[in-house]
Design a protein around this motif. Structure first.
Motif, short mmCIF file in Angstrom:
data_model
loop_
_atom_site.label_atom_id
_atom_site.label_comp_id
_atom_site.label_asym_id
_atom_site.label_seq_id
_atom_site.Cartn_x
_atom_site.Cartn_y
_atom_site.Cartn_z
N ILE A 245 7.21 4.70 1.29
CA ILE A 245 7.42 3.54 2.16
C ILE A 245 6.91 3.78 3.56
CG2 ILE A 245 9.40 2.68 0.85
CD1 ILE A 245 11.21 3.80 3.00
N SER A 246 6.33 4.95 3.78
CA SER A 246 5.86 5.24 5.14
C SER A 246 4.53 4.54 5.42
CB SER A 246 5.71 6.75 5.32
OG SER A 246 4.37 7.12 5.14
N PRO A 247 4.29 4.22 6.68
CA PRO A 247 3.02 3.58 7.02
C PRO A 247 1.87 4.59 7.14
CG PRO A 247 4.37 3.78 8.97
CD PRO A 247 5.19 4.32 7.83
N PHE A 248 2.18 5.89 7.08
CA PHE A 248 1.12 6.90 7.22
C PHE A 248 0.41 7.07 5.90
CE2 PHE A 248 2.60 7.67 11.27
CZ PHE A 248 3.94 8.04 11.30
N LYS A 249 -0.87 6.75 5.87
CA LYS A 249 -1.60 6.78 4.62
C LYS A 249 -1.69 8.20 4.05
CE LYS A 249 -2.03 2.49 4.39
NZ LYS A 249 -1.12 1.80 3.45
N TRP A 250 -1.71 9.22 4.91
CA TRP A 250 -1.84 10.57 4.40
C TRP A 250 -0.55 11.01 3.69
CZ3 TRP A 250 1.64 14.04 6.55
CH2 TRP A 250 2.22 13.66 7.78
#
Lengths: 248, 231, 249
Positions: free
Chosen positions: C54-59
């Motif tokens: 659910i994190s916005p960080f693509k990595w």
């Protein structure tokens, strides 16, 4: 009273839900072409009464006759009988996975074994009659409440029933859509359809009903023609009901 | 570790073996799926009757198949139930790929429990008024069910049905435990012979992931196509 | 029936605890040990993966999503083979069947738990996170003190049913000769040879009793939680994942 046999006749009908006496000693008749409005406070048994006519509810005592035949006789074919009685529900109950045309054609093709072409022609005719010819291939989810109920009426009419039962057909509609449905019902009445309508719409009753049955606590307390019932109710309970109706 | 070299899969009789493994896996999955859907539908219908006995029987069937591991069910069928059959039948089955037959039956019947529950959930979510409206028009119980209730129930149950189809497909790999020459069996076989572990495993992994993905996107596509047009 | 009782009498201990104390632990004891350790270690991994998803960080998002999809698409037995091959390479020393099986279960169940936790988090009303941030909590603090406790409480029945799945999955240890319940039963069958149906019926029976009781517990908890939630004013009704959807086996 004409000498022709009534289309629907209730003879000493009683119904209980466990301890609760839902219908008590109902004796009544509906003649051919007659329009009867059933009204009364909630819980009075109005819906239960008309649902006994096509046996969606069962009775414990008494008899019900439809076109002279005892509807509880062992020899009666229930499904064939039901296909002969038009029923319109309060919440329309259209089949959401079928188009309007398929909704109307389902019973004629499955029960009456009509051809798809004939059934579709009939569907188109009926939709014109209820004012929805352009919606023939739409889906219920795309229609407003008033439109859905009119399709439901067309669906019931597709079986060419001798009588139609309406269970609070406009109660689930937003006010602005009530008129379009009542208009269809009025035109049906004027064309001579035998109808029993459970409804709160008193103006409808005044315009097209031949008789009003007032029910309370499972009994038909008072009957009469609409004009005298509304202006001069004979029983105290009817008076109270009508004044409650007018005051809100 | 030596560099990855996929050409090893093309040598000798490996391609033939892999093809056999693939075909067997697909056959097993398809037949088990058909069995699961057929039995599952019947069970869902039976559960809707008023007979308490019928309902308890179906409930017991479902509980058994959902609480015993798939592998154990396969072993029970192949090593256990097989021995209870009359000797003539046993002989016939052994001559006609007995392991495949029992694996299909085991996986198919196990998944039928899940399918019947999915359908049951879908059916229960259709309001009674739909059935009532159909009966009021004069349709028989069976006609009402077939034309009004079931089409709507299946649409609602479709996502879980797709999930369980993927599960069934993955479960076919367990047939290797009783010697069915499907893809996982072949994988282990080639790996132990050639020691080219990464190559073989990667190949099989890609095949399984590819087919699982195909099933899931196929399911989504079906859901969209069957969706009822609304506002 | 008499056969079954005889087998239970003669081989009961072997089925339940292996050759202990005259040898290594085995049978049902190992099954339970694997299951409990497996789900316990999978849990933090599941939470981590859920947060990554659910994190916005693509990595963070893409690797976590890849792990989840691979575990959903691969049969468990292939995951076992991979771990069996890779773990010794990674650790630089030989690895026992038990450890292989444990590592497999942790990764496999971690992925499935991740989806359950994610569903739990996403089913909470947005207002919860907003309110927590509004009083000054950082994202991680809000997660730890407000979101996760609620999400996890709602998801207890689903996680319990994942535990049941884990128990069923330990049976695959049989394929790599881990001395768990199924392996033990097979050993007994190889010894007896004359009563295969009875042996495997007992095996199925033991799993059934264990898993059925736990599943009933999960259903009971689901009903209690639904009733609790129905009485709460704020937010939309929490969708407790249907038990059938959560099982992986």
């Amino acid at each position: 009273m004409s000498s022709v046999a009534p289309i629907i006749r209730f003879e000493a009908v009683d119904k209980w839900y466990a301890e609760y006496h839902a219908l008590a000693n109902i004796n009544a008749e509906v003649a051919k072409g007659e329009v009867v409005v059933v009204c009364g406070p909630s819980g009075s048994g109005k819906s239960t009464l008309i649902r006994t006519v096509n046996r969606l509810e069962e009775i414990q005592k008494g008899r019900i006759y439809f076109e002279g035949q005892d509807i509880h006789a062992g020899s009666l074919e229930l499904n064939k009988f039901r296909s002969h009685v038009g029923f319109v529900f309060q919440s329309f109950n259209l089949f959401p996975h079928l188009s309007v045309a398929d909704n109307i054609m389902l019973a004629p093709t499955t029960v009456l074994k009509r051809s798809k072409a004939d059934a579709r022609d009939k569907a188109a005719q009926l939709l014109t009659r209820v004012g929805l010819a352009s919606k023939i291939d739409a889906y219920p989810g795309q229609l407003s409440g008033g439109q859905q109920q009119r399709v439901a009426i067309a669906r019931a009419l597709a079986m060419d029933p001798p009588a139609m039962l309406f269970d609070e057909p406009t109660s689930a509609l937003d006010p602005e859509m009530v008129g379009e449905v009542l208009q269809v019902m009025k035109s049906l009445a004027r064309d001579g359809m035998t109808m029993i309508c459970v409804t709160h719409e008193m103006n409808f009753a005044r315009e097209v009903a031949d008789r009003v049955w007032f029910m309370d606590e499972g009994r038909i307390v008072e009957t009469g023609d609409p004009e005298s019932f509304f202006s001069n109710p004979k029983t105290e309970r009817a008076r109270r009901f009508l004044s409650d109706l007018r005051s809100h | 570790m030596s560099p990855v070299d996929f050409s090893v899969l093309a040598k000798g009789d490996y391609p033939q073996l892999i093809a056999q493994g693939l075909v067997t896996m697909l056959e097993l999955a398809l037949l088990a799926w058909l069995l699961a859907v057929l039995v599952g539908t019947v069970l869902a219908l039976v559960r809707m009757t008023t007979s308490r006995l019928a309902q308890s029987a179906v409930a017991a069937w479902v509980e058994y198949h959902q609480n015993v591991p798939m592998l154990v069910q396969i072993l029970l069928w192949y090593f256990g139930i097989a021995t209870l059959l009359p000797p003539g039948v046993q002989l016939w089955i052994n001559r006609h790929a007995g392991e495949f037959v029992f694996a299909t039956i085991a996986v198919g019947l196990a998944m039928s429990a899940y399918i019947s529950e999915d359908l049951r959930g879908g059916i229960r979510s259709i309001p009674k008024s739909q059935l009532e409206a159909a009966r009021a028009l004069g349709l028989t119980y069976l006609q009402s069910f077939r034309k009004v209730v079931l089409p709507q129930a299946v649409r609602i149950a479709l996502p879980t049905l797709v999930n369980h189809t993927v599960l069934l497909f993955k479960n076919t790999s367990l047939a290797m435990a009783i010697g069915v020459v499907e893809l996982t069996y072949v994988t282990r076989d080639i790996e132990s012979q050639s020691f080219k572990t990464v190559e073989v495993y990667l190949f099989t992994t890609v095949v399984y992931l590819g087919i699982s993905l195909l099933l899931m996107t196929g399911g989504s596509f079906l859901e969209r196509r069957l969706a009822v047009p609304g506002r | 029936m008499g056969d079954i009782l005889a087998i239970l009498r003669d081989f009961g201990p072997l089925l339940l605890i292996g050759q202990y104390p005259n040898g290594p632990l085995g049978g049902l004891a190992i099954t339970l040990l694997l299951s409990v350790l497996g789900i316990a270690l999978a849990f933090p991994l599941g939470v981590a993966l859920a947060l990554a998803r659910i994190s916005p960080f693509k990595w963070l998002y893409w690797p976590a999503t890849a792990v989840v999809y691979v575990m959903r698409g691969l049969p468990l037995i292939m995951v076992i083979f991979w771990v069996y091959f890779f773990l010794p390479v990674l650790l630089g020393r030989p690895v026992s069947g038990f450890t292989t099986m444990l590592a497999t279960l942790v990764v496999y169940q971690g992925a499935y738990l991740a989806e359950i936790v994610r569903a739990g988090i996403e089913s909470l009303p947005k207002g919860q996170m907003e309110a927590a941030r509004a009083v000054g909590l950082s994202y991680m603090q809000a997660m730890r003190k407000v979101i996760l406790p609620q999400a996890l409480y709602n998801m207890v029945p689903s996680m319990l049913s994942q535990f049941v799945s884990t128990i069923k999955e330990t049976s695959l240890g049989y394929v790599i000769s881990v001395n768990e319940l199924t392996f033990a039963a097979n050993q007994i069958n190889s010894t007896l040879l004359s009563k295969p149906f009875q042996v495997f019926a007992i095996l199925a029976g033991i799993y059934f009793i264990l898993c059925f009781c736990l599943t009933q517990l999960a259903r009971h908890l689901e009903r209690r939680i639904s009733r609790r939630r129905a009485g709460q004013a704020a937010g939309a009704p929490v969708p407790v994942l249907p038990i059938a959807l959560a099982t992986t086996e």
